[in-house]
Design an enzyme around this catalytic site. Structure first.
Site, mmCIF file in Angstrom:
data_model
loop_
_atom_site.group_PDB
_atom_site.id
_atom_site.type_symbol
_atom_site.label_atom_id
_atom_site.label_comp_id
_atom_site.label_asym_id
_atom_site.label_seq_id
_atom_site.Cartn_x
_atom_site.Cartn_y
_atom_site.Cartn_z
ATOM 1 N N GLU A 111 36.843 48.534 45.275
ATOM 2 C CA GLU A 111 37.606 49.613 45.902
ATOM 3 C C GLU A 111 37.043 50.925 45.360
ATOM 4 O O GLU A 111 36.934 51.100 44.139
ATOM 5 C CB GLU A 111 39.091 49.492 45.550
ATOM 6 C CG GLU A 111 39.890 50.557 46.274
ATOM 7 C CD GLU A 111 41.379 50.530 45.968
ATOM 8 O OE1 GLU A 111 41.849 49.603 45.304
ATOM 9 O OE2 GLU A 111 42.045 51.478 46.417
ATOM 10 N N ARG A 137 38.367 36.765 34.721
ATOM 11 C CA ARG A 137 37.797 38.098 34.600
ATOM 12 C C ARG A 137 37.256 38.293 33.184
ATOM 13 O O ARG A 137 37.632 37.591 32.247
ATOM 14 C CB ARG A 137 38.821 39.167 34.965
ATOM 15 C CG ARG A 137 39.960 39.327 33.981
ATOM 16 C CD ARG A 137 41.101 40.162 34.561
ATOM 17 N NE ARG A 137 40.740 41.551 34.775
ATOM 18 C CZ ARG A 137 40.719 42.128 35.985
ATOM 19 N NH1 ARG A 137 41.020 41.452 37.057
ATOM 20 N NH2 ARG A 137 40.403 43.393 36.103
ATOM 21 N N LYS A 153 40.860 50.238 35.775
ATOM 22 C CA LYS A 153 40.436 51.535 36.285
ATOM 23 C C LYS A 153 41.522 52.590 36.086
ATOM 24 O O LYS A 153 41.220 53.759 35.866
ATOM 25 C CB LYS A 153 40.058 51.423 37.770
ATOM 26 C CG LYS A 153 38.646 50.879 37.957
ATOM 27 C CD LYS A 153 38.182 51.005 39.387
ATOM 28 C CE LYS A 153 38.684 49.848 40.217
ATOM 29 N NZ LYS A 153 38.042 49.762 41.531
HETATM 30 P P1 ATP Z 1 41.110 47.352 38.303
HETATM 31 O O1 ATP Z 1 42.189 46.333 38.181
HETATM 32 O O2 ATP Z 1 40.548 47.834 37.024
HETATM 33 O O3 ATP Z 1 41.435 48.474 39.244
HETATM 34 P P2 ATP Z 1 39.951 45.911 40.381
HETATM 35 O O4 ATP Z 1 39.748 44.455 40.236
HETATM 36 O O5 ATP Z 1 41.128 46.303 41.172
HETATM 37 O O6 ATP Z 1 39.904 46.556 38.965
HETATM 38 P P3 ATP Z 1 38.016 46.313 42.364
HETATM 39 O O7 ATP Z 1 37.248 47.512 42.732
HETATM 40 O O8 ATP Z 1 39.005 45.798 43.328
HETATM 41 O O9 ATP Z 1 38.706 46.638 40.994
HETATM 42 O O10 ATP Z 1 37.045 45.141 41.903
HETATM 43 C C1 ATP Z 1 35.962 44.731 42.669
HETATM 44 C C2 ATP Z 1 35.609 43.318 42.294
HETATM 45 O O11 ATP Z 1 35.294 43.235 40.911
HETATM 46 C C3 ATP Z 1 36.748 42.375 42.554
HETATM 47 O O12 ATP Z 1 36.249 41.233 43.218
HETATM 48 C C4 ATP Z 1 37.256 42.030 41.194
HETATM 49 O O13 ATP Z 1 37.759 40.734 41.163
HETATM 50 C C5 ATP Z 1 36.019 42.193 40.320
HETATM 51 N N1 ATP Z 1 36.400 42.562 38.965
HETATM 52 C C6 ATP Z 1 37.127 43.624 38.587
HETATM 53 N N2 ATP Z 1 37.336 43.617 37.260
HETATM 54 C C7 ATP Z 1 36.702 42.518 36.775
HETATM 55 C C8 ATP Z 1 36.557 41.945 35.474
HETATM 56 N N3 ATP Z 1 37.098 42.520 34.388
HETATM 57 N N4 ATP Z 1 35.848 40.806 35.365
HETATM 58 C C9 ATP Z 1 35.293 40.237 36.445
HETATM 59 N N5 ATP Z 1 35.401 40.711 37.690
HETATM 60 C C10 ATP Z 1 36.102 41.836 37.871
HETATM 61 MG MG MG Z 2 41.193 45.303 43.192
#
Ligand code: ATP
Ligand code: MG
Length: 562
Positions: free
Chosen positions: A34, A260, A270
């Site tokens: 995102e 994760r 984030k």
């Molecule tokens: P946050 O919770 O920090 O906002 P998010 O998962 O919502 O992170 P996205 O931009 O939606 O952020 O993530 C893009 C992709 O990266 C998703 O498929 C998510 O599962 C993966 N991802 C995010 N954080 C991690 C992590 N710590 N380890 C592995 N994959 C991750």
């Molecule tokens: Mg997300």
């Protein structure tokens, strides 16, 4: 792009089975960020996994901006995401997509759900929706609007789109099961009214699809075969499958969850990273102390080291906290092999070599890497006035101190054996310089006949030295799991000493022309030039501290540990 043969994991097993059984003909994965922040090392795990699988199985990996939440998204973030994926070493080719490009198709599927009696327009307030949903121990209740006719639902939904209602006045909800033990299935919201301009679609829309609705359908539009996400979406999988089963989609992707990445002494959400940036607890998204990819890039982490790290930690189904040291070891391994050596003095102490002529410059040829002749050598000037590290001199040395002390001898790396003759103090009693002599018979650093000098220190010719600011970094937080401390704001746990700025450091002259790569400053660690450098003012970052296995293996004489 893997540096070593990829390790087996449960996702590879699923894909191999799918291909062997003929259930799938090809592999199409996606990385769906995102654009509401900068990517971090957790995202790198997902990027390496998705792009790596596509490469290993001769498929393809899409980059998709999952941009269905206009309030928080921007072009700046979307561009930074593309830049970070490229920097990590991956290429989406022509497969760059935006969920916002699917808005019309998603809308049509929403109408389809209404027509088949599987969605309705609800007019409960957000608070009421929450109350009706129930809890883990208490079943939900059906909304009084759930029995609206198809015609009425279609009419209301179209008027929602046309902008006839205020934000929050209605939502579109799926008709699934309000008593399901899985809360995600209790008539989830598919659309909400939100008069917020979108960074790509402008004000074309005032209703926006929810993630759970948009994501599986976007996967289906792109023909994704294996939709890999993190474990917290496991409970959303029945809903993912429900949308795929109930909309007339062109393909049937499969969601697979993995654990994760969490790292010690940092935060990865984030939202928290944004708080650190906007609250000015760090210098920006690219602060070298942050776990963001722009931060690590600025810090001097090679992208190959991050890929190795992602490979090394593996892919599993159990959440864990990985020691930051594992990542640092990958960075060190990479730089130990690849980084040219140089000499720099962080806390200078002036040495006057009394028996060396004042107007003479002697050039020593010094190897750039003790283990890799291909990296060549360079000339390092030696003069009557040099700088050594303050730490490398002690007036009253403890037993076993192999560096410099009054009357003692030490090897100047690649130059001469140096003897300390006299300590000179300023008016305050502080040591201002050392008066020393060299043994001309030890040119190039050879041992004097019949004796072996144990200590070797680094040095820089004073008139040639470049002056620089050097930034040393430590853990950003004082506790291993700052996000997991109950009842404490994570910002209270910031390490006040995470950044140490040294000024007046002296570097060997060759470092004026240094490129973006890191150098090993002998005995001090790996350093790279910071973007804050100007023609007048050099700034270097310490990438990581040293533990030089070349020295440990006896591969060079680059000295005792600092
Ligand atoms: P946050 O919770 O920090 O906002 P998010 O998962 O919502 O992170 P996205 O931009 O939606 O952020 O993530 C893009 C992709 O990266 C998703 O498929 C998510 O599962 C993966 N991802 C995010 N954080 C991690 C992590 N710590 N380890 C592995 N994959 C991750
Ligand atoms: Mg997300």
């Amino acid at each position: 792009m893997n540096e070593t043969a990829p390790a087996a994991n449960f996702i590879r097993t699923i894909i191999t089975d799918d291909l062997q059984s003929g259930r799938r003909q090809q592999v199409v994965t996606r990385f769906p960020p995102e654009p509401n922040g900068y990517l971090h090392i957790g995202h790198a795990k997902s990027i390496c996994l998705n792009f790596g699988l596509a490469t290993d199985f001769a498929g393809r990996c899409h980059l998709r901006m999952d941009d269905t939440n206009p309030e928080k998204e921007s072009v700046e973030y979307a561009e930074a995401i593309k830049e970070a994926v490229r920097w990590l070493g991956f290429d989406w080719g022509e497969h760059l997509f935006y969920a916002s490009d699917y808005y019309e198709q998603l809308y049509q599927w929403a109408e389809e759900l209404i027509r088949t009696g599987k969605a309705y327009v609800d007019s409960l307030s957000a608070e009421e929706v929450r109350q009706y949903r129930g809890t883990l121990t208490e079943p939900g209740r059906e909304s009084p609007y759930r029995s609206r006719s198809v015609a009425e639902n279609l009419d209301l939904f179209r008027r929602m789109r046309r902008g006839e209602f205020a934000d929050g006045a209605h939502t579109l909800r799926a008709i699934i099961d309000v008593t399901s033990p899985n809360l995600n299935l209790r008539d989830p919201v598919l659309y909400r009214i939100q008069r917020v301009p979108h960074y790509r679609t402008g004000d074309a829309w005032c209703i926006y699809p929810m993630y759970d609705f948009a994501h599986p359908l976007s996967d289906a539009i792109e023909g994704i075969t294996h939709s890999i996400c993190t474990l917290e979406f496991e409970d959303h999988r029945p809903l993912y499958d429900w949308f795929i089963a109930n909309c007339s989609v062109p393909a049937r992707p499969q969601q697979i969850e993995f654990a994760r990445l969490n790292l010690t002494y940092t935060v990865m959400s984030k939202r928290k990273l944004l708080e650190l940036v906007t609250g000015r607890h760090v210098g920006g998204w690219d602060d070298p102390r942050l776990p963001t990819l722009v931060g690590m890039r600025r810090r001097g982490y090679p992208p190959a080291a991050i890929r190795t790290f992602c490979e090394r930690i593996g892919v599993g189904k159990t959440d864990s906290l990985i020691d930051m040291g594992v990542l640092e070891e990958c960075v060190r391994d990479d730089l130990n092999r690849s980084a040219p050596r140089a000499m720099a003095v962080l806390r200078p102490l002036k040495v006057v070599v009394e028996n060396f002529p004042a107007d003479e410059v002697e050039q020593f040829e010094v190897a750039n890497h003790p283990g890799d002749p291909a990296l060549g050598s360079r000339k390092v000037p030696f003069t009557r006035e040099i700088f050594i590290e303050q730490d490398d001199f002690l007036e009253t040395p403890p037993k076993g101190f192999f560096r410099l002390f009054p009357g003692g001898e030490v090897r100047l790396r690649g130059a001469y054996i140096l003897r300390c003759e006299q300590v000179v103090r300023d008016g305050d009693g502080q040591i201002s310089e050392l008066r020393c002599s060299i043994d001309p018979a030890t040119r190039g650093g050879a041992n004097p006949p019949g004796r072996k000098i144990k200590g070797t220190i680094h040095w820089v010719s004073a008139p040639h030295a470049l002056e620089a600011e050097v930034r040393l970094y430590d853990r950003l937080f004082t506790v291993a799991n700052p996000g997991g401390e109950k009842g404490r704001d994570f910002k209270e746990l910031l390490n006040p000493d995470s950044l140490q700025v040294l000024t007046g450091c002296r570097l060997e002259p060759g470092l004026a022309a240094v490129d973006g790569g890191s150098r090993q400053f002998e005995r001090l660690g790996y350093f790279c030039r910071d973007q804050d450098s100007t023609a007048e003012r050099l700034v270097f970052n310490r990438t990581v501290t040293l533990r030089d296995s070349w020295v440990a293996k006896g591969g060079s004489d680059s000295g005792v540990a600092g």
